[in-house]
Design a protein around this motif. Sequence first.
Motif, PDB file in Angstrom:
ATOM      1  N   PRO A  55      15.152  11.613  77.142  1.00 43.72           N
ATOM      2  CA  PRO A  55      16.254  11.361  78.080  1.00 43.72           C
ATOM      3  C   PRO A  55      15.825  11.640  79.522  1.00 43.72           C
ATOM      4  O   PRO A  55      14.864  12.349  79.777  1.00 43.72           O
ATOM      5  CB  PRO A  55      17.331  12.345  77.623  1.00 43.72           C
ATOM      6  N   VAL A  56      16.580  11.073  80.447  1.00 42.51           N
ATOM      7  CA  VAL A  56      16.354  11.288  81.875  1.00 42.51           C
ATOM      8  C   VAL A  56      17.433  12.247  82.370  1.00 42.51           C
ATOM      9  O   VAL A  56      18.622  11.965  82.249  1.00 42.51           O
ATOM     10  CB  VAL A  56      16.430   9.957  82.657  1.00 42.51           C
ATOM     11  N   HIS A  57      17.019  13.408  82.889  1.00 49.62           N
ATOM     12  CA  HIS A  57      17.963  14.408  83.390  1.00 49.62           C
ATOM     13  C   HIS A  57      18.036  14.312  84.908  1.00 49.62           C
ATOM     14  O   HIS A  57      17.016  14.425  85.581  1.00 49.62           O
ATOM     15  CB  HIS A  57      17.522  15.813  82.991  1.00 49.62           C
ATOM     16  N   ILE A  58      19.245  14.119  85.424  1.00 53.19           N
ATOM     17  CA  ILE A  58      19.468  14.091  86.866  1.00 53.19           C
ATOM     18  C   ILE A  58      20.385  15.256  87.204  1.00 53.19           C
ATOM     19  O   ILE A  58      21.475  15.377  86.638  1.00 53.19           O
ATOM     20  CB  ILE A  58      20.094  12.758  87.316  1.00 53.19           C
ATOM     21  N   THR A  59      19.951  16.116  88.125  1.00 52.74           N
ATOM     22  CA  THR A  59      20.730  17.288  88.519  1.00 52.74           C
ATOM     23  C   THR A  59      20.982  17.214  90.028  1.00 52.74           C
ATOM     24  O   THR A  59      20.055  16.991  90.801  1.00 52.74           O
ATOM     25  CB  THR A  59      19.968  18.582  88.181  1.00 52.74           C
ATOM     26  N   ILE A  60      22.244  17.415  90.423  1.00 52.92           N
ATOM     27  CA  ILE A  60      22.611  17.421  91.839  1.00 52.92           C
ATOM     28  C   ILE A  60      23.120  18.818  92.168  1.00 52.92           C
ATOM     29  O   ILE A  60      24.106  19.272  91.581  1.00 52.92           O
ATOM     30  CB  ILE A  60      23.703  16.380  92.141  1.00 52.92           C
ATOM     31  N   ASP A  61      22.450  19.505  93.107  1.00 53.60           N
ATOM     32  CA  ASP A  61      22.895  20.852  93.460  1.00 53.60           C
ATOM     33  C   ASP A  61      23.863  20.799  94.642  1.00 53.60           C
ATOM     34  O   ASP A  61      24.159  19.731  95.185  1.00 53.60           O
ATOM     35  CB  ASP A  61      21.704  21.778  93.737  1.00 53.60           C
ATOM     36  N   LYS A  62      24.364  21.967  95.038  1.00 55.32           N
ATOM     37  CA  LYS A  62      25.390  22.001  96.084  1.00 55.32           C
ATOM     38  C   LYS A  62      24.847  21.628  97.456  1.00 55.32           C
ATOM     39  O   LYS A  62      25.604  21.264  98.348  1.00 55.32           O
ATOM     40  CB  LYS A  62      26.064  23.370  96.124  1.00 55.32           C
ATOM     41  N   GLU A  63      23.516  21.674  97.663  1.00 57.99           N
ATOM     42  CA  GLU A  63      22.906  21.247  98.932  1.00 57.99           C
ATOM     43  C   GLU A  63      22.599  19.754  98.942  1.00 57.99           C
ATOM     44  O   GLU A  63      21.886  19.276  99.805  1.00 57.99           O
ATOM     45  CB  GLU A  63      21.612  22.035  99.212  1.00 57.99           C
ATOM     46  N   ARG A  64      23.057  19.032  97.937  1.00 58.28           N
ATOM     47  CA  ARG A  64      22.892  17.580  97.788  1.00 58.28           C
ATOM     48  C   ARG A  64      21.446  17.176  97.538  1.00 58.28           C
ATOM     49  O   ARG A  64      21.045  16.065  97.867  1.00 58.28           O
ATOM     50  CB  ARG A  64      23.449  16.835  98.996  1.00 58.28           C
ATOM     51  N   ASN A  65      20.664  18.072  96.959  1.00 54.55           N
ATOM     52  CA  ASN A  65      19.321  17.726  96.517  1.00 54.55           C
ATOM     53  C   ASN A  65      19.428  17.175  95.101  1.00 54.55           C
ATOM     54  O   ASN A  65      20.123  17.735  94.262  1.00 54.55           O
ATOM     55  CB  ASN A  65      18.402  18.942  96.531  1.00 54.55           C
ATOM     56  N   ILE A  66      18.729  16.099  94.847  1.00 54.37           N
ATOM     57  CA  ILE A  66      18.798  15.450  93.537  1.00 54.37           C
ATOM     58  C   ILE A  66      17.454  15.619  92.851  1.00 54.37           C
ATOM     59  O   ILE A  66      16.413  15.268  93.395  1.00 54.37           O
ATOM     60  CB  ILE A  66      19.149  13.961  93.684  1.00 54.37           C
ATOM     61  N   LYS A  67      17.513  16.164  91.630  1.00 56.71           N
ATOM     62  CA  LYS A  67      16.295  16.385  90.853  1.00 56.71           C
ATOM     63  C   LYS A  67      16.334  15.455  89.641  1.00 56.71           C
ATOM     64  O   LYS A  67      17.245  15.529  88.823  1.00 56.71           O
ATOM     65  CB  LYS A  67      16.231  17.853  90.419  1.00 56.71           C
ATOM     66  N   VAL A  68      15.348  14.571  89.559  1.00 55.39           N
ATOM     67  CA  VAL A  68      15.225  13.659  88.422  1.00 55.39           C
ATOM     68  C   VAL A  68      14.050  14.147  87.608  1.00 55.39           C
ATOM     69  O   VAL A  68      12.904  14.086  88.070  1.00 55.39           O
ATOM     70  CB  VAL A  68      15.014  12.203  88.884  1.00 55.39           C
ATOM     71  N   ASN A  69      14.324  14.616  86.397  1.00 55.33           N
ATOM     72  CA  ASN A  69      13.356  15.301  85.552  1.00 55.33           C
ATOM     73  C   ASN A  69      12.681  16.408  86.375  1.00 55.33           C
ATOM     74  O   ASN A  69      13.262  17.457  86.535  1.00 55.33           O
ATOM     75  CB  ASN A  69      12.371  14.331  84.920  1.00 55.33           C
TER      76      ASN A  69
END
Length: 129
Positions: A55-69
Amino acid sequence: MYDWEEKPELNITPLVDVMLVLLVVLMVIAPNIIYEENIKLPQGSTTEQLSKIPPVHITIDKERNIKVNKDIYLLNAFMDNFSLYARKLNKKATVLISADKRLDYGIVMSVLAAVKQAGFTEVSLATNG
């Protein structure tokens, strides 16, 4: 002598008691009845195995940084960068988007739109159960 004016009455109390006992017996026994039919299944192909698509995990933190895997992107350039990144991924993979609950709804929807535009069809939004 017989009193002809008295009519015989039918007492149904024993009949009701017997029916209730039979109903209780049926209710107790019915869940324990197991119907089993033995069937022989055909053998499947052992040479062809299904490969598990990661699967592809996308995480968005409160500083609007997006982490894809393991790669980190900024929100402003995410749409272009993700479409380039998605070219090397299998489009049948499941995408799981996790976002901080303090974020604006529009940010999550823009990330979701970028994922859909890249060609992924199975997208899930993660929640805290």
